[in-house]
Design an enzyme around this catalytic site. Structure first.
Site, short mmCIF file in Angstrom:
data_model
loop_
_atom_site.label_atom_id
_atom_site.label_comp_id
_atom_site.label_asym_id
_atom_site.label_seq_id
_atom_site.Cartn_x
_atom_site.Cartn_y
_atom_site.Cartn_z
N LYS A 19 0.81 -1.22 0.00
CA LYS A 19 0.00 0.00 0.00
C LYS A 19 0.84 1.27 0.00
CE LYS A 19 -4.02 -2.03 2.29
NZ LYS A 19 -5.05 -1.82 3.32
N LYS A 70 -15.26 -2.15 1.65
CA LYS A 70 -13.93 -2.26 1.06
C LYS A 70 -13.01 -1.22 1.67
CE LYS A 70 -15.19 -5.43 -1.97
NZ LYS A 70 -16.43 -5.81 -1.30
N ASP A 71 -11.73 -1.53 1.67
CA ASP A 71 -10.70 -0.70 2.29
C ASP A 71 -10.61 0.67 1.64
OD1 ASP A 71 -8.51 0.09 3.76
OD2 ASP A 71 -7.41 -1.77 3.46
N ARG A 72 -10.32 1.68 2.45
CA ARG A 72 -10.09 3.03 1.91
C ARG A 72 -8.77 3.09 1.15
NH1 ARG A 72 -11.38 8.18 3.89
NH2 ARG A 72 -12.10 7.28 5.86
#
Length: 352
Positions: free
Chosen positions: A22, A80-82
């Site tokens: 990320k 869902k992930d940011r």
């Protein structure tokens, strides 16, 4: 609370090295897999949405605002992930209304890729799976050991821990849940209540799974286990015959662990003793979940990794692609491979 307290031991040995995940949103890509044929007509407008650096709830608010609808008229299957590039479905309830102009919802961080009418709303948990493309940068690892580990997890799966994201910074959601449990009170705010109850159940599940990993039984059926197929919410009790079911060996059938709620533990034998031991140690937390009218559910202990593939676009970059059942965490797959270090920034595009 640290990672070991929130998750548990690794199943396949120490990490083969370390990397960054990320560094940019494109390093963590998620595509929702939804096996629902759309009819092309009906009072619900379904949207296939790509978002970057934006969580699901924020996207839903944007879409509702642009459509001139209350937030409750916007539905989605899962959160869902940011910090990711994600593609997922939303549905809008539009009885007797034309398709709205959603241009105001779109921008650099949100794009509507497709829209189609359907006769039903999108239900929570309706998606079958999530497809992931991950890019791990600044890779420092023993390449031979990493290759062997990748082959091993493809064949054997990994422990199906709830990931650290579920628990908040330093396990803050679990700490808050314990505070409420000590007072036997529930948060008034619905979103907070849901988040803390979920964190508490996930933490207790991880405690059970951690003990099964330590004992080497997380991927083995024992008499008294409740067994479930991948993606199924039904389960059955394992006797001697069930423990020899060949579908266990091919990762279709798995032992399960508890998502605590009301009622007695449905397991038997050594499995029930282990789960009851975790419940006894948790004490007030289990009572609190029962008070909240949570139903007892089960979750598979072993996570099969669908279609795992990998390559190295650069010597210090590992790119992975795989599919996981809904509700499972890509980060627990990575954890069995590498230690993750804090992200810097990278401009390398993600192309598989």
């Amino acid at each position: 609370m640290n990672e070991l307290q929130l998750l548990g031991p690794r199943a396949h040995g120490e990490a083969c090295g370390r990397a960054v995940l990320k560094a940019s949103a494109e390093d963590f890509q998620v595509d929702e897999v939804l096996d629902i044929p759309l009819t092309g007509q009906g009072e619900h407008l379904w949207l296939w949405v790509e978002k970057r650096g934006l969580n699901t709830e924020e996207a839903a608010r944007r879409i509702a605002r642009a459509a001139g609808l209350p937030l409750k008229a916007v539905s989605y299957a899962g959160l869902k992930d940011r910090q990711a590039l994600t593609r997922q479905w939303f549905s809008l309830h539009l009885p007797g209304k034309a398709d709205p102009d959603l241009a105001a919802a779109q921008g650099d961080d949100l794009a509507i890729l497709r829209s189609q009418r359907h006769n039903r709303k999108l239900q929570r948990g309706a998606h079958a799976a999530n497809g992931f493309t991950l890019r791990l940068t600044a890779l420092e690892a023993d390449r031979d050991a990493l290759e062997q580990r990748l082959q091993r997890i493809a064949e054997q799966g990994v422990p199906n821990y709830f990931g650290l994201q579920r628990f908040g910074f330093d396990g803050g959601n679990v700490v808050q849940a314990r505070d409420f449990a000590a007072r036997q009170e529930l948060p008034v705010q619905r979103n907070l209540r849901s988040r803390l109850l979920s964190a508490a159940r996930s933490h207790l599940f991880n405690q059970v799974l951690a003990r099964r990993v330590a004992a080497g039984t997380w991927n083995q059926a024992q008499i008294g286990d409740l067994l479930a197929f991948t993606g199924s919410r039904s389960f059955f009790l394992a006797g001697e015959a069930e423990c020899g079911d060949p579908r266990l060996a091919i990762l279709d059938l798995h032992p399960t662990g508890p998502l605590w709620g009301d009622g007695p533990l449905p397991t038997g034998g050594a499995t029930q003793m282990l789960e009851q031991s975790v419940a006894d140690e948790a004490g007030q937390l289990v009572d609190w979940l029962v008070k909240a009218d949570m139903a007892h559910e089960r979750r598979i202990l072993r996570l099969p990794i669908g279609g795992l593939s990998w390559h190295y676009p650069e010597p210090d970059i590992l790119q992975l692609a795989f599919v996981l059942p809904a509700g499972c965490f890509a980060t627990v797959v990575v954890r069995e491979l590498l230690d993750l270090v804090p992200a810097g920034q990278t401009d390398t595009p993600c192309e598989f």
